[in-house]
Design a protein around this motif. Structure first.
Motif, short mmCIF file in Angstrom:
data_model
loop_
_atom_site.label_atom_id
_atom_site.label_comp_id
_atom_site.label_asym_id
_atom_site.label_seq_id
_atom_site.Cartn_x
_atom_site.Cartn_y
_atom_site.Cartn_z
N ALA A 9 -5.31 3.37 12.02
CA ALA A 9 -3.88 3.61 11.76
C ALA A 9 -3.45 4.94 12.37
O ALA A 9 -2.26 5.14 12.64
CB ALA A 9 -3.61 3.60 10.26
N SER A 70 7.26 7.79 22.72
CA SER A 70 6.49 7.61 21.48
C SER A 70 7.27 6.77 20.47
O SER A 70 8.47 6.54 20.65
CB SER A 70 6.21 8.98 20.84
OG SER A 70 7.44 9.62 20.53
N THR A 72 7.80 8.02 17.56
CA THR A 72 8.65 9.07 16.97
C THR A 72 9.98 9.14 17.70
O THR A 72 11.05 9.22 17.08
CB THR A 72 7.93 10.43 17.05
OG1 THR A 72 6.71 10.35 16.31
CG2 THR A 72 8.78 11.56 16.53
N ASP A 75 12.19 6.21 16.81
CA ASP A 75 12.78 6.39 15.48
C ASP A 75 13.96 7.37 15.54
O ASP A 75 15.01 7.15 14.93
CB ASP A 75 11.73 6.92 14.49
CG ASP A 75 10.74 5.83 14.05
OD1 ASP A 75 11.06 4.64 14.21
OD2 ASP A 75 9.66 6.19 13.54
N MET A 148 10.90 0.65 7.16
CA MET A 148 9.72 0.41 7.98
C MET A 148 9.16 -0.99 7.75
O MET A 148 9.25 -1.52 6.65
CB MET A 148 8.66 1.49 7.74
CG MET A 148 8.00 1.43 6.40
SD MET A 148 7.16 2.99 5.94
CE MET A 148 6.37 3.52 7.42
N ASN A 152 2.32 3.06 6.93
CA ASN A 152 1.13 3.56 7.63
C ASN A 152 0.03 4.04 6.70
O ASN A 152 -1.13 4.09 7.07
CB ASN A 152 1.52 4.69 8.59
CG ASN A 152 2.46 5.68 7.98
OD1 ASN A 152 3.53 5.33 7.50
ND2 ASN A 152 2.07 6.94 7.97
N ASP A 177 10.88 0.47 11.71
CA ASP A 177 9.79 1.17 12.37
C ASP A 177 8.57 0.26 12.28
O ASP A 177 7.98 0.09 11.21
CB ASP A 177 9.55 2.50 11.64
CG ASP A 177 8.33 3.25 12.14
OD1 ASP A 177 7.47 2.64 12.80
OD2 ASP A 177 8.22 4.46 11.86
N VAL A 179 5.78 0.59 14.10
CA VAL A 179 4.68 1.24 14.81
C VAL A 179 3.33 0.73 14.31
O VAL A 179 2.42 0.46 15.10
CB VAL A 179 4.80 2.77 14.69
CG1 VAL A 179 3.52 3.48 15.10
CG2 VAL A 179 5.98 3.27 15.52
N LYS A 203 -1.18 2.79 19.03
CA LYS A 203 -1.67 2.10 17.82
C LYS A 203 -2.20 0.72 18.17
O LYS A 203 -2.69 0.01 17.31
CB LYS A 203 -0.55 1.94 16.78
CG LYS A 203 0.21 3.21 16.46
CD LYS A 203 -0.59 4.18 15.64
CE LYS A 203 0.32 5.35 15.21
NZ LYS A 203 -0.41 6.42 14.56
N1 PLP Z 1 5.93 5.51 12.53
C1 PLP Z 1 4.81 5.14 11.91
C2 PLP Z 1 4.87 4.16 10.79
C3 PLP Z 1 3.58 5.68 12.31
O1 PLP Z 1 2.46 5.32 11.68
C4 PLP Z 1 3.56 6.61 13.37
C5 PLP Z 1 2.30 7.26 13.77
O2 PLP Z 1 1.39 7.44 12.98
C6 PLP Z 1 4.77 6.94 14.00
C7 PLP Z 1 5.94 6.38 13.55
C8 PLP Z 1 4.81 7.89 15.13
O3 PLP Z 1 4.38 7.25 16.34
P1 PLP Z 1 3.94 8.15 17.57
O4 PLP Z 1 2.58 8.67 17.27
O5 PLP Z 1 3.93 7.20 18.75
O6 PLP Z 1 4.95 9.20 17.75
#
Ligand code: PLP
Length: 392
Positions: A9, A70, A72, A75, A148, A152, A177, A179, A203
């Protein structure tokens, strides 16, 4: 001693075939995709191929996929882009208390600097939002709901289709989200009424530093990175061609393996969960069970244990894992997710996340089930919190 990586994760190893697909774009195929000579067209074509690969995996159109740096960033774009475009309509955003900080801190930023009103929905003891809470929170000023897909830390999957349908009917935009979820679940953005979605390549056995943003055709957000005309002018800067190629290859491969990998991981996950709960007295599973939990996620609380100490003990046995606490500015903050599901500070501090992946085997699960119970027992022997718990 075995080497057992159980922190998928946090990030996944690069798939060698993904790396192979990327390599030419670090070396011989180096043209700037914006240049007009035919050599550069190869870089452009590679980006468009990757866009098609990501779109196909989500039942989206290629023109609905925008590459970012990313998850992030995706988001940030969803929240800031929607707020800036629609703040005149009201500027109210609804999200949850258990989002990743990429959403939570962006929401806080918009509250502070943009005057947004942000509602943070509570969750139940397993980490699910309640539809009644969402329905009660929407007002005429609401412009965005961001929930989400799956958490995570505790792996709980939200009722995304229900949320999406409700938002579409109410005329409110819905961002999710995904991810964590996109690496583990089949996602059809049309069937689930998703307007915006965030993804991250690292991921899903792809490269770090590449993400994607799904934006439903016809929706208009404020552009995110200002500059050149890349990504239709919405997200400027010379494209990370190799990273984008890697993301396309990783998504395609992940999708092709899903029907095999999902049941395999779910079985390993449940064996690990049942084994831990049986072998360790007063172990608590955090999050939901079965279909409402990501196939690769486990998260436990062991009262009387400090998560960080447990990680070091596991590390000494070759096991890489994670805890819900984050050490910020010298003070140990318990996880906001574990607090939101109603855990005590002691329970939240004694948490352990073991997240499985492609390399996880039956033997590795056996190894963890052999190593973990004596470590917990030994640490508890020295723990005043455990002593107090037993006396109570
Ligand atoms: N959103 C969730 C649910 C995540 O688990 C993560 C990373 O752990 C992110 C956003 C951020 O993603 P990134 O690492 O690509 O910026």
């Amino acid at each position: 001693m075995q080497n057992v990586y159980l922190d998928h994760a946090a990030t996944t190893p690069m798939d060698p075939e993904v790396l192979e697909a990327m390599t030419p774009y670090f070396t011989e195929v180096f043209g700037n995709p914006s240049s007009i000579y035919s050599f550069a067209a190869k870089s452009r074509a590679a980006i468009e191929k990757a866009r098609g690969q990501v779109a196909a995996a989500l039942n989206a159109l290629p023109e609905e996929i925008f590459f970012t740096s990313s998850g992030t960033e995706a988001d940030n774009w969803a929240l800031k882009g929607t707020f800036e475009k629609l703040s005149a309509k009201g500027g109210h955003i609804i999200t949850t208390k258990i989002e990743h900080h990429a959403v939570l801190h962006t929401g806080e930023y918009l509250e502070k600097t943009g005057g947004a009103g942000v509602t943070y929905l509570p969750v139940d003891a397993e980490g699910r939002i309640r539809m009644e809470d969402l329905k009660g929170a929407v007002t005429d000023k609401t412009v965005l709901v961001s929930v989400m897909f799956a958490n995570n830390e505790i792996g709980t999957i939200q009722p995304v289709g229900e949320i999406g349908r409700f938002c579409r009917e109410r005329g409110v935009l819905f961002h999710t989200d995904a991810v964590q979820a996109a690496a583990q679940l089949d996602i059809d953005v049309k069937e689930l009424f998703i307007d915006m979605m965030s993804l991250s390549a690292h991921k899903m056995y792809g490269p770090k530093g590449t993400g994607a943003f799904y934006l439903r055709k016809g929706l208009k957000l404020e552009n995110f990175v200002h500059g050149g005309g890349q990504e239709k002018g919405k997200r400027a800067s010379t494209e990370n061609v190799a990273g984008i190629v890697g993301m396309g290859a990783a998504v395609e491969k992940m999708k092709a393996r899903l029907s095999q990998e999902k049941p395999r991981l779910s079985t390993l996950r449940d064996r690990l969960i049942n084994g831990v709960l049986k072998a360790i007295p007063h172990a608590k599973l955090n999050g939901a069970m079965g279909e409402e939990r990501l196939p690769n996620n486990t998260n436990f609380s062991f009262i009387g244990i400090e998560g960080e100490t447990l990680l070091l003990d596991l590390d000494a046995k070759g096991i890489s894992a994670s805890t819900g606490s984050a050490c910020t500015s010298g003070s140990l903050e318990p996880s906001h997710v574990l607090m939101a599901i109603g855990l005590t500070h002691e329970q939240a501090h004694g948490s352990l996340r073991l997240s499985l992946g492609r390399s996880t085997t039956d033997e590795q699960i056996n190894y963890v089930l052999d190593m973990l119970p004596p470590i917990v027992a030994k640490r508890r022997e020295m723990s005043p919190v455990w002593e107090k718990f037993l006396e109570a």
